[in-house]
Motif scaffolding. Structure first.
Motif, mmCIF file in Angstrom:
data_model
loop_
_atom_site.group_PDB
_atom_site.id
_atom_site.type_symbol
_atom_site.label_atom_id
_atom_site.label_comp_id
_atom_site.label_asym_id
_atom_site.label_seq_id
_atom_site.Cartn_x
_atom_site.Cartn_y
_atom_site.Cartn_z
ATOM 1 N N VAL A 1 0.871 -1.134 0.087
ATOM 2 C CA VAL A 1 0.013 -0.010 -0.161
ATOM 3 C C VAL A 1 0.945 1.426 -0.047
ATOM 4 C CG1 VAL A 1 -1.871 -1.121 1.256
ATOM 5 C CG2 VAL A 1 -0.261 0.345 2.530
ATOM 6 N N SER A 2 0.486 2.306 -0.503
ATOM 7 C CA SER A 2 1.077 3.515 -0.341
ATOM 8 C C SER A 2 0.305 4.629 0.428
ATOM 9 C CB SER A 2 1.080 4.114 -1.780
ATOM 10 O OG SER A 2 -0.138 4.455 -2.557
ATOM 11 N N SER A 3 -0.976 4.321 0.982
ATOM 12 C CA SER A 3 -1.359 5.151 1.940
ATOM 13 C C SER A 3 -2.323 4.466 2.885
ATOM 14 C CB SER A 3 -2.236 6.306 1.004
ATOM 15 O OG SER A 3 -3.183 5.825 0.281
ATOM 16 N N VAL A 4 -2.441 4.733 4.067
ATOM 17 C CA VAL A 4 -3.041 4.026 5.102
ATOM 18 C C VAL A 4 -3.992 4.898 6.098
ATOM 19 C CG1 VAL A 4 -3.317 2.543 7.144
ATOM 20 C CG2 VAL A 4 -1.391 2.037 5.447
ATOM 21 N N LEU A 5 -5.320 5.016 6.013
ATOM 22 C CA LEU A 5 -6.191 5.737 7.017
ATOM 23 C C LEU A 5 -6.216 4.907 8.245
ATOM 24 C CD1 LEU A 5 -7.491 8.322 7.477
ATOM 25 C CD2 LEU A 5 -9.657 7.242 6.658
ATOM 26 N N ILE A 6 -5.803 5.312 9.367
ATOM 27 C CA ILE A 6 -6.376 4.760 10.666
ATOM 28 C C ILE A 6 -7.319 5.042 11.161
ATOM 29 C CG2 ILE A 6 -5.230 4.195 12.955
ATOM 30 C CD1 ILE A 6 -2.349 4.525 11.561
ATOM 31 N N VAL A 7 -8.322 4.180 11.286
ATOM 32 C CA VAL A 7 -9.754 4.705 11.845
ATOM 33 C C VAL A 7 -9.830 4.109 13.001
ATOM 34 C CG1 VAL A 7 -12.249 4.494 11.572
ATOM 35 C CG2 VAL A 7 -10.587 4.504 9.348
ATOM 36 N N ARG B 1 2.071 6.899 3.251
ATOM 37 C CA ARG B 1 1.355 8.158 3.733
ATOM 38 C C ARG B 1 0.119 7.690 4.795
ATOM 39 N NH1 ARG B 1 -3.343 10.575 2.062
ATOM 40 N NH2 ARG B 1 -3.464 9.458 0.405
ATOM 41 N N THR B 2 0.140 8.241 5.907
ATOM 42 C CA THR B 2 -0.945 8.010 7.029
ATOM 43 C C THR B 2 -1.712 9.283 7.397
ATOM 44 O OG1 THR B 2 0.504 8.261 8.900
ATOM 45 C CG2 THR B 2 0.638 6.204 7.975
ATOM 46 N N ASP B 3 -2.935 8.798 7.817
ATOM 47 C CA ASP B 3 -3.727 9.791 8.829
ATOM 48 C C ASP B 3 -4.627 9.105 9.698
ATOM 49 O OD1 ASP B 3 -4.507 12.237 9.378
ATOM 50 O OD2 ASP B 3 -5.452 12.832 7.527
ATOM 51 N N ASP C 1 -5.387 3.596 0.186
ATOM 52 C CA ASP C 1 -5.426 2.473 -0.258
ATOM 53 C C ASP C 1 -5.839 1.498 0.675
ATOM 54 O OD1 ASP C 1 -4.085 3.203 -2.786
ATOM 55 O OD2 ASP C 1 -1.940 2.811 -1.647
ATOM 56 N N ALA C 2 -5.850 1.731 1.825
ATOM 57 C CA ALA C 2 -6.235 0.831 3.114
ATOM 58 C C ALA C 2 -6.761 1.685 4.087
ATOM 59 C CB ALA C 2 -5.328 -0.032 3.470
ATOM 60 N N VAL C 3 -7.447 0.944 4.866
ATOM 61 C CA VAL C 3 -8.211 1.658 6.184
ATOM 62 C C VAL C 3 -7.841 0.470 7.260
ATOM 63 C CG1 VAL C 3 -10.182 2.185 7.486
ATOM 64 C CG2 VAL C 3 -10.047 3.074 5.078
ATOM 65 N N LEU C 4 -7.421 0.952 8.179
ATOM 66 C CA LEU C 4 -6.671 0.179 9.207
ATOM 67 C C LEU C 4 -7.824 0.495 10.449
ATOM 68 C CD1 LEU C 4 -4.380 -1.880 9.993
ATOM 69 C CD2 LEU C 4 -3.230 0.047 10.839
ATOM 70 N N ARG D 1 -9.054 -1.219 0.807
ATOM 71 C CA ARG D 1 -9.074 -2.382 1.624
ATOM 72 C C ARG D 1 -9.373 -2.014 3.191
ATOM 73 N NH1 ARG D 1 -4.108 -5.763 1.666
ATOM 74 N NH2 ARG D 1 -3.104 -3.938 1.093
ATOM 75 N N THR D 2 -10.126 -2.636 3.757
ATOM 76 C CA THR D 2 -10.290 -2.530 5.316
ATOM 77 C C THR D 2 -9.668 -3.434 5.988
ATOM 78 O OG1 THR D 2 -12.707 -1.672 4.616
ATOM 79 C CG2 THR D 2 -12.319 -2.203 7.021
ATOM 80 N N ILE D 3 -8.926 -3.437 7.110
ATOM 81 C CA ILE D 3 -8.269 -4.243 7.568
ATOM 82 C C ILE D 3 -8.371 -3.993 9.036
ATOM 83 C CG2 ILE D 3 -5.778 -4.986 8.236
ATOM 84 C CD1 ILE D 3 -5.013 -3.585 5.427
#
Length: 169
Positions: A17-23, A71-73, A103-106, A127-129
């Motif tokens: 992944v190149s970007s992850v949003l931490i939820v 990249r993260t947020d 690309d992904a939601v953690l 993707r949702t992880i």
């Protein structure tokens, strides 16, 4: 009655992944990590309304990703219903809008939180992880200490009716 959650190693799922949003859910994960780290749930004059053990966990997830150029947020819910497993349509739309560029939601939350995120993100192309697992429920006594600290004392993990002492800060 917060759920007792433990972090999962999801590094393998974040390889390409190149970007992850931490939820993050602001209820069960902070309670679980405060008890695990034996630190205050809230220390208002030090950390505002954030749990330091939970914030450290988020930093621990973000830093290695960012060192690899990912990249993260972070995205969280605060109201009108703060738990990720109980979302309004407006909160679902807000997450969908924020996740558009990732690309992904953690998900830092329970299975229900992950389900809510997955449903909100249908068709978003990310993707949702799930990054935490449920290991029981937590029962604790809330203790307020002057001037603005909240601790969780006499913490007990209840797993299918069996109580386990979790310690206390």
């Amino acid at each position: 009655m917060p759920l007792r959650l433990e972090p999962l190693d999801v590094s393998g799922e974040l390889e390409n992944v190149s970007s992850v949003l931490i939820v993050s859910c602001p209820v069960c994960p902070p309670v679980s990590l405060a008890i695990e780290k034996r630190s205050p749930f809230l220390d208002v004059f030090k950390n505002g309304l954030k749990t330091s053990a939970f914030e450290e966990h988020i930093r621990g997830l973000r830093e290695p990703l960012e060192q690899r150029g990912i990249r993260t947020d972070v995205f969280s819910l605060y109201g009108p219903v703060p738990m990720m497993c109980l979302w309004t349509n407006g909160q679902r739309k807000r997450l969908l809008k924020r996740a558009e560029d990732f690309d992904a939601v953690l998900v830092l939350g329970c299975d229900s939180a992950t389900h809510s995120a997955r449903r909100a993100l249908e068709g978003a192309g990310c993707r949702t992880i799930q990054a935490m697992k449920v290991t029981g429920i937590t029962n604790a006594t809330v203790k307020f200490q002057f001037p603005g600290t909240v601790t969780l004392e006499e913490a007990t993990r209840v797993e299918r009716g069996v109580e386990t002492d979790q310690g206390a800060p």
